[in-house]
Design a protein around this motif. Structure first.
Motif, PDB file in Angstrom:
ATOM      1  N   LEU A  98       0.825  -1.203   0.000  1.00  0.00           N
ATOM      2  CA  LEU A  98       0.000   0.000   0.000  1.00  0.00           C
ATOM      3  C   LEU A  98       0.865   1.262   0.000  1.00  0.00           C
ATOM      4  CD1 LEU A  98      -2.844   1.166   0.122  1.00  0.00           C
ATOM      5  CD2 LEU A  98      -2.651   1.156   2.599  1.00  0.00           C
ATOM      6  N   GLY A  99       1.895   1.305   0.815  1.00  0.00           N
ATOM      7  CA  GLY A  99       2.759   2.479   0.870  1.00  0.00           C
ATOM      8  C   GLY A  99       3.480   2.719  -0.439  1.00  0.00           C
ATOM      9  N   ALA A 100       3.941   1.649  -1.087  1.00  0.00           N
ATOM     10  CA  ALA A 100       4.618   1.790  -2.371  1.00  0.00           C
ATOM     11  C   ALA A 100       3.661   2.322  -3.429  1.00  0.00           C
ATOM     12  CB  ALA A 100       5.198   0.451  -2.809  1.00  0.00           C
ATOM     13  N   TYR A 101       2.444   1.810  -3.443  1.00  0.00           N
ATOM     14  CA  TYR A 101       1.481   2.280  -4.429  1.00  0.00           C
ATOM     15  C   TYR A 101       1.077   3.728  -4.175  1.00  0.00           C
ATOM     16  CZ  TYR A 101       1.090  -2.532  -5.979  1.00  0.00           C
ATOM     17  OH  TYR A 101       1.356  -3.789  -6.469  1.00  0.00           O
ATOM     18  N   ILE A 102       0.985   4.124  -2.915  1.00  0.00           N
ATOM     19  CA  ILE A 102       0.683   5.522  -2.601  1.00  0.00           C
ATOM     20  C   ILE A 102       1.816   6.421  -3.081  1.00  0.00           C
ATOM     21  CG2 ILE A 102       0.436   7.166  -0.697  1.00  0.00           C
ATOM     22  CD1 ILE A 102      -1.196   5.011   0.764  1.00  0.00           C
ATOM     23  N   LEU A 103       3.065   6.028  -2.838  1.00  0.00           N
ATOM     24  CA  LEU A 103       4.198   6.816  -3.310  1.00  0.00           C
ATOM     25  C   LEU A 103       4.228   6.899  -4.835  1.00  0.00           C
ATOM     26  CD1 LEU A 103       7.113   5.753  -0.947  1.00  0.00           C
ATOM     27  CD2 LEU A 103       5.964   7.955  -1.048  1.00  0.00           C
ATOM     28  N   ILE A 104       3.932   5.819  -5.504  1.00  0.00           N
ATOM     29  CA  ILE A 104       3.904   5.829  -6.967  1.00  0.00           C
ATOM     30  C   ILE A 104       2.822   6.783  -7.468  1.00  0.00           C
ATOM     31  CG2 ILE A 104       3.377   4.420  -9.006  1.00  0.00           C
ATOM     32  CD1 ILE A 104       4.815   2.099  -7.553  1.00  0.00           C
ATOM     33  N   GLY A 105       1.638   6.715  -6.869  1.00  0.00           N
ATOM     34  CA  GLY A 105       0.546   7.604  -7.275  1.00  0.00           C
ATOM     35  C   GLY A 105       0.850   9.069  -7.025  1.00  0.00           C
ATOM     36  N   VAL A 106       1.411   9.362  -5.859  1.00  0.00           N
ATOM     37  CA  VAL A 106       1.761  10.750  -5.534  1.00  0.00           C
ATOM     38  C   VAL A 106       2.863  11.245  -6.467  1.00  0.00           C
ATOM     39  CG1 VAL A 106       2.840  12.190  -3.758  1.00  0.00           C
ATOM     40  CG2 VAL A 106       0.966  10.671  -3.150  1.00  0.00           C
ATOM     41  N   GLY A 107       3.830  10.393  -6.768  1.00  0.00           N
ATOM     42  CA  GLY A 107       4.905  10.784  -7.675  1.00  0.00           C
ATOM     43  C   GLY A 107       4.397  11.103  -9.072  1.00  0.00           C
ATOM     44  N   VAL A 108       3.514  10.265  -9.586  1.00  0.00           N
ATOM     45  CA  VAL A 108       2.948  10.508 -10.915  1.00  0.00           C
ATOM     46  C   VAL A 108       2.128  11.793 -10.916  1.00  0.00           C
ATOM     47  CG1 VAL A 108       1.262   9.634 -12.588  1.00  0.00           C
ATOM     48  CG2 VAL A 108       2.985   8.107 -11.652  1.00  0.00           C
ATOM     49  N   LEU A 109       1.315  12.002  -9.875  1.00  0.00           N
ATOM     50  CA  LEU A 109       0.513  13.216  -9.782  1.00  0.00           C
ATOM     51  C   LEU A 109       1.396  14.463  -9.723  1.00  0.00           C
ATOM     52  CD1 LEU A 109      -2.414  14.289  -9.458  1.00  0.00           C
ATOM     53  CD2 LEU A 109      -2.026  14.214  -7.000  1.00  0.00           C
ATOM     54  N   MET A 110       2.471  14.408  -8.925  1.00  0.00           N
ATOM     55  CA  MET A 110       3.389  15.553  -8.839  1.00  0.00           C
ATOM     56  C   MET A 110       4.081  15.810 -10.175  1.00  0.00           C
ATOM     57  SD  MET A 110       5.167  15.201  -5.106  1.00  0.00           S
ATOM     58  CE  MET A 110       6.300  16.546  -5.380  1.00  0.00           C
ATOM     59  N   MET A 111       4.443  14.744 -10.883  1.00  0.00           N
ATOM     60  CA  MET A 111       5.086  14.926 -12.182  1.00  0.00           C
ATOM     61  C   MET A 111       4.142  15.586 -13.179  1.00  0.00           C
ATOM     62  SD  MET A 111       7.299  11.445 -12.665  1.00  0.00           S
ATOM     63  CE  MET A 111       7.619  11.809 -14.373  1.00  0.00           C
ATOM     64  N   ILE A 112       2.894  15.169 -13.190  1.00  0.00           N
ATOM     65  CA  ILE A 112       1.921  15.745 -14.119  1.00  0.00           C
ATOM     66  C   ILE A 112       1.669  17.203 -13.791  1.00  0.00           C
ATOM     67  CG2 ILE A 112      -0.505  15.660 -14.841  1.00  0.00           C
ATOM     68  CD1 ILE A 112      -0.310  12.586 -14.557  1.00  0.00           C
ATOM     69  N   ILE A 113       1.446  17.502 -12.515  1.00  0.00           N
ATOM     70  CA  ILE A 113       1.175  18.884 -12.120  1.00  0.00           C
ATOM     71  C   ILE A 113       2.399  19.766 -12.359  1.00  0.00           C
ATOM     72  CG2 ILE A 113       0.650  20.384 -10.160  1.00  0.00           C
ATOM     73  CD1 ILE A 113      -1.146  18.140  -9.116  1.00  0.00           C
ATOM     74  N   GLY A 114       3.592  19.274 -12.059  1.00  0.00           N
ATOM     75  CA  GLY A 114       4.807  20.035 -12.314  1.00  0.00           C
ATOM     76  C   GLY A 114       5.024  20.293 -13.795  1.00  0.00           C
ATOM     77  N   PHE A 115       4.718  19.297 -14.628  1.00  0.00           N
ATOM     78  CA  PHE A 115       4.852  19.474 -16.076  1.00  0.00           C
ATOM     79  C   PHE A 115       3.873  20.515 -16.594  1.00  0.00           C
ATOM     80  CE2 PHE A 115       3.840  18.244 -20.459  1.00  0.00           C
ATOM     81  CZ  PHE A 115       5.104  18.348 -21.022  1.00  0.00           C
ATOM     82  N   ILE A 116       2.641  20.472 -16.117  1.00  0.00           N
ATOM     83  CA  ILE A 116       1.649  21.465 -16.533  1.00  0.00           C
ATOM     84  C   ILE A 116       2.098  22.865 -16.115  1.00  0.00           C
ATOM     85  CG2 ILE A 116      -0.708  22.287 -16.106  1.00  0.00           C
ATOM     86  CD1 ILE A 116      -1.575  19.365 -15.981  1.00  0.00           C
ATOM     87  N   GLY A 117       2.632  22.986 -14.881  1.00  0.00           N
ATOM     88  CA  GLY A 117       3.111  24.284 -14.411  1.00  0.00           C
ATOM     89  C   GLY A 117       4.304  24.780 -15.210  1.00  0.00           C
ATOM     90  N   CYS A 118       5.235  23.894 -15.537  1.00  0.00           N
ATOM     91  CA  CYS A 118       6.407  24.283 -16.337  1.00  0.00           C
ATOM     92  C   CYS A 118       5.997  24.759 -17.724  1.00  0.00           C
ATOM     93  CB  CYS A 118       7.374  23.120 -16.470  1.00  0.00           C
ATOM     94  SG  CYS A 118       8.399  22.822 -15.041  1.00  0.00           S
ATOM     95  N   CYS A 119       5.156  23.976 -18.370  1.00  0.00           N
ATOM     96  CA  CYS A 119       4.722  24.354 -19.720  1.00  0.00           C
ATOM     97  C   CYS A 119       3.910  25.645 -19.703  1.00  0.00           C
ATOM     98  CB  CYS A 119       3.892  23.232 -20.342  1.00  0.00           C
ATOM     99  SG  CYS A 119       4.871  21.799 -20.781  1.00  0.00           S
ATOM    100  N   GLY A 120       3.051  25.789 -18.715  1.00  0.00           N
ATOM    101  CA  GLY A 120       2.250  27.004 -18.621  1.00  0.00           C
ATOM    102  C   GLY A 120       3.095  28.238 -18.345  1.00  0.00           C
ATOM    103  N   ALA A 121       4.122  28.091 -17.527  1.00  0.00           N
ATOM    104  CA  ALA A 121       4.969  29.237 -17.200  1.00  0.00           C
ATOM    105  C   ALA A 121       5.844  29.637 -18.376  1.00  0.00           C
ATOM    106  CB  ALA A 121       5.837  28.910 -15.989  1.00  0.00           C
TER     107      ALA A 121
END
Length: 124
Positions: free
Chosen positions: A54-77
């Motif tokens: 469960l902890g590994a899957y939570i970390l994987i999900g949070v990592g993917v979400l952070m990567m997507i949000i960071g990419f959107i922010g980088c491209c938008g900026a």
């Protein structure tokens, strides 16, 4: 006007912070995958907990979400895209609302059993 340099500085600062956010998402994703694949860690988790991955899957999900949000922010900026920046801020607002709701829920649902929980984990 005279604010052109200030807007450029803000644009690149926002890009830099979102890039760091994206890199942290990559790191969290890597740690989650490493925890999921490492056989010695799997033996430790199987011996001590009921939910092995469960902890590994939570970390994987949070990592993917952070990567997507960071990419959107980088491209938008960098492209000055109002649509991407609006999507970025909406995602951040949703995350903030979820964290605020979880904090309020944790405070409201506090019970007298928390002492038993502390004794279970720390006095083993």
């Amino acid at each position: 006007m005279g604010l052109g340099g200030c807007y450029t500085c803000i644009k690149y600062l926002m890009f830099a912070f979102n890039f760091i956010f994206w890199l942290l998402g990559c790191a969290i994703l890597g740690v989650g995958i490493w925890i999921r694949i490492d056989p010695t860690f799997q033996m430790y988790i199987d011996d001590n907990f009921n939910l092995p991955y469960l902890g590994a899957y939570i970390l994987i999900g949070v990592g993917v979400l952070m990567m997507i949000i960071g990419f959107i922010g980088c491209c938008g900026a960098i492209r000055k895209s109002q649509c991407l920046l609006a999507s970025f801020f909406i995602c951040l607002f949703i995350i903030f609302a979820i964290l605020l709701g979880a904090g309020i829920f944790a405070i409201i649902s506090k019970s007298n059993d928390e002492l038993d929980l502390v004794n279970t984990f720390y006095l083993k």
